[in-house]
Design a protein around this motif. Structure first.
Motif, mmCIF file in Angstrom:
data_model
loop_
_atom_site.group_PDB
_atom_site.id
_atom_site.type_symbol
_atom_site.label_atom_id
_atom_site.label_comp_id
_atom_site.label_asym_id
_atom_site.label_seq_id
_atom_site.Cartn_x
_atom_site.Cartn_y
_atom_site.Cartn_z
ATOM 1 N N LEU A 147 12.502 13.615 7.036
ATOM 2 C CA LEU A 147 11.078 13.412 6.528
ATOM 3 C C LEU A 147 10.601 12.224 7.245
ATOM 4 O O LEU A 147 11.241 11.200 7.265
ATOM 5 C CB LEU A 147 11.183 13.377 4.939
ATOM 6 N N PHE A 148 9.388 12.367 7.521
ATOM 7 C CA PHE A 148 8.609 11.147 7.965
ATOM 8 C C PHE A 148 7.614 10.610 7.106
ATOM 9 O O PHE A 148 6.740 11.298 6.352
ATOM 10 C CB PHE A 148 8.165 11.721 9.416
ATOM 11 N N GLU A 149 7.380 9.214 7.252
ATOM 12 C CA GLU A 149 6.430 8.773 6.437
ATOM 13 C C GLU A 149 5.856 7.372 6.938
ATOM 14 O O GLU A 149 6.436 6.738 7.678
ATOM 15 C CB GLU A 149 6.959 8.122 5.081
ATOM 16 N N LYS A 150 4.516 7.512 6.910
ATOM 17 C CA LYS A 150 3.714 6.419 7.759
ATOM 18 C C LYS A 150 3.706 5.015 6.864
ATOM 19 O O LYS A 150 3.520 5.282 5.469
ATOM 20 C CB LYS A 150 2.306 6.728 8.005
ATOM 21 N N ALA A 151 3.734 3.903 7.407
ATOM 22 C CA ALA A 151 3.753 2.821 6.586
ATOM 23 C C ALA A 151 2.525 1.553 7.055
ATOM 24 O O ALA A 151 2.821 0.860 7.889
ATOM 25 C CB ALA A 151 4.986 1.820 6.630
ATOM 26 N N PRO A 152 1.487 1.944 6.705
ATOM 27 C CA PRO A 152 0.264 1.161 7.380
ATOM 28 C C PRO A 152 0.367 -0.282 6.878
ATOM 29 O O PRO A 152 0.737 -0.651 5.929
ATOM 30 C CB PRO A 152 -0.902 1.733 6.702
ATOM 31 N N ALA A 153 -0.310 -1.224 7.713
ATOM 32 C CA ALA A 153 -0.215 -2.766 7.380
ATOM 33 C C ALA A 153 -1.720 -2.979 6.576
ATOM 34 O O ALA A 153 -2.381 -1.868 6.480
ATOM 35 C CB ALA A 153 -0.468 -3.512 8.797
ATOM 36 N N LYS A 154 -1.691 -3.913 5.887
ATOM 37 C CA LYS A 154 -2.771 -4.168 5.210
ATOM 38 C C LYS A 154 -3.484 -5.557 5.624
ATOM 39 O O LYS A 154 -2.816 -6.328 6.206
ATOM 40 C CB LYS A 154 -2.323 -4.448 3.537
ATOM 41 N N ILE A 155 -4.561 -5.697 5.319
ATOM 42 C CA ILE A 155 -5.237 -7.303 5.461
ATOM 43 C C ILE A 155 -6.016 -7.660 4.239
ATOM 44 O O ILE A 155 -6.262 -6.696 3.414
ATOM 45 C CB ILE A 155 -6.357 -7.119 6.740
ATOM 46 N N ASP A 211 6.798 -0.903 4.523
ATOM 47 C CA ASP A 211 8.054 -0.139 4.563
ATOM 48 C C ASP A 211 8.710 0.360 3.504
ATOM 49 O O ASP A 211 9.053 1.128 3.247
ATOM 50 C CB ASP A 211 9.216 -1.146 5.804
ATOM 51 N N ALA A 212 8.875 -0.692 2.472
ATOM 52 C CA ALA A 212 9.470 -0.625 1.086
ATOM 53 C C ALA A 212 8.786 0.617 0.405
ATOM 54 O O ALA A 212 9.122 1.560 -0.085
ATOM 55 C CB ALA A 212 9.578 -1.744 0.418
ATOM 56 N N ALA A 213 7.455 0.487 0.445
ATOM 57 C CA ALA A 213 6.508 1.377 -0.254
ATOM 58 C C ALA A 213 6.520 2.838 0.425
ATOM 59 O O ALA A 213 6.616 3.782 -0.391
ATOM 60 C CB ALA A 213 4.941 0.994 -0.072
ATOM 61 N N ALA A 214 6.881 3.002 1.779
ATOM 62 C CA ALA A 214 7.019 4.044 2.472
ATOM 63 C C ALA A 214 8.429 4.831 2.241
ATOM 64 O O ALA A 214 8.357 6.106 1.861
ATOM 65 C CB ALA A 214 6.783 4.229 3.759
ATOM 66 N N VAL A 215 9.136 3.993 1.966
ATOM 67 C CA VAL A 215 10.698 4.503 1.567
ATOM 68 C C VAL A 215 10.311 4.932 -0.066
ATOM 69 O O VAL A 215 11.042 6.057 -0.349
ATOM 70 C CB VAL A 215 11.603 3.440 1.481
ATOM 71 N N LEU A 216 9.852 4.346 -0.645
ATOM 72 C CA LEU A 216 9.647 5.000 -2.320
ATOM 73 C C LEU A 216 8.980 6.271 -2.256
ATOM 74 O O LEU A 216 9.271 7.260 -2.902
ATOM 75 C CB LEU A 216 9.049 3.899 -2.999
ATOM 76 N N ARG A 217 7.701 6.260 -1.436
ATOM 77 C CA ARG A 217 7.080 7.475 -1.327
ATOM 78 C C ARG A 217 7.750 8.714 -0.613
ATOM 79 O O ARG A 217 7.840 9.889 -1.246
ATOM 80 C CB ARG A 217 5.690 7.487 -0.604
#
Length: 283
Positions: A3-11, A105-111
């Protein structure tokens, strides 16, 4: 199964430090939005009950110190999962940059684990779980644009910012968020007008948004690392509508409405700084 998940940066459109908490952290009010600069996460199920992390970065650990590993361990423990997982992380977000790369990255892993194991857990519940991992992780679980209050766990969704380009420039230094917060003196802090930022988002008013960007930590980081002020001055000199340091730094970003001007600023910053990116807002 993969499974693939995108982990966008924030500002940070604003970052205000309000008070010291009894648990040693600070109460904050942060308006954040995601940008089109992202790490890529690949998740593979393992028969053995273990967590594996794979990534190519000399700056990021690939063991239990990695925030993505901690996210997987927390998820498995909380939901009683006995299957294992292999996590491949492909980094595009700079490390220790104020852009929330580890949190993303952590959030993308949870999702991703929620989808991988078909648990159908609601986003709000995942964000509540993410609070144990770090202040930016609950926001990164939601993504988009939001104001985060408390330690970062109280999320209120907001409208997307007006469309514009973002020029990011990171000097060749890393900044420890803990170090910056240790230097916070509440009686001497600048406090941005977060309510004006929120109004600008609802009104889709780019000029009002640009005028009110603010970060309580910028002066602290700039005093330790003058490169931050130099980059900010260079961006303003080259015509950015608004310039701000994101998070605890050291990355500085400029907002620009015209693509041609954004490209000119990007080109000028590349001769001034090694890590420069030209991206769009996706929040």
């Amino acid at each position: 199964m993969a499974l693939f998940e995108k982990a966008p940066a924030k500002i940070n459109l604003s970052l205000d430090v309000l008070s010291k908490r009894n648990d040693g952290y600070h109460n904050v009010e942060m308006v954040m939005t995601t940008i089109d600069l992202a790490d890529r996460i690949e998740l593979y199920t393992l028969k053995e009950n273990r967590i594996e992390i794979s990534l190519e970065s000399r700056y990021v650990p690939s063991d239990e110190r990695n925030l993505a590993y901690k996210a997987a361990a927390l998820f498995k423990s909380h939901y009683g999962i006995r299957s294992g997982v292999r996590i491949n992380i492909y980094k595009s977000i700079p490390v220790s940059a104020g852009l929330g790369g580890g949190s993303a990255d952590a959030a993308a892993v949870l999702r991703g684990l929620n989808r991988l194991w078909s648990l159908n857990i609601r986003t709000r519940e995942l964000a509540d779980l993410a609070d144990a991992l770090g202040s930016d992780v609950p926001f990164c679980v939601h993504g988009g644009t939001a104001v985060a209050r408390g330690r970062g766990e109280r999320i209120e969704k907001l409208p997307s910012p007006p469309p514009c380009w973002v020029v990011l420039a990171k000097p060749d230094i890393g900044v420890s968020t803990r170090t910056i917060f240790q230097r916070v003196r509440l009686d001497k802090l600048y406090h941005p007008d977060s309510s004006a930022i929120i109004e600008a988002l609802y009104e889709r008013d780019f000029a009002k948004l640009s005028t009110n960007l603010g970060n309580s930590l910028e002066a602290i980081t700039s005093a330790l690392h003058p490169e931050v002020s130099h980059i900010k001055g260079k961006m303003l000199q080259n015509g950015a509508s608004a310039v701000l340091m994101s998070g605890s730094g050291p990355t500085v970003y400029g907002l620009v409405q015209q693509e041609s001007k954004a490209q000119r600023i990007y080109n000028s910053m590349r001769g001034f700084c090694e890590e420069v990116y030209l991206v769009r807002l996706i929040g």
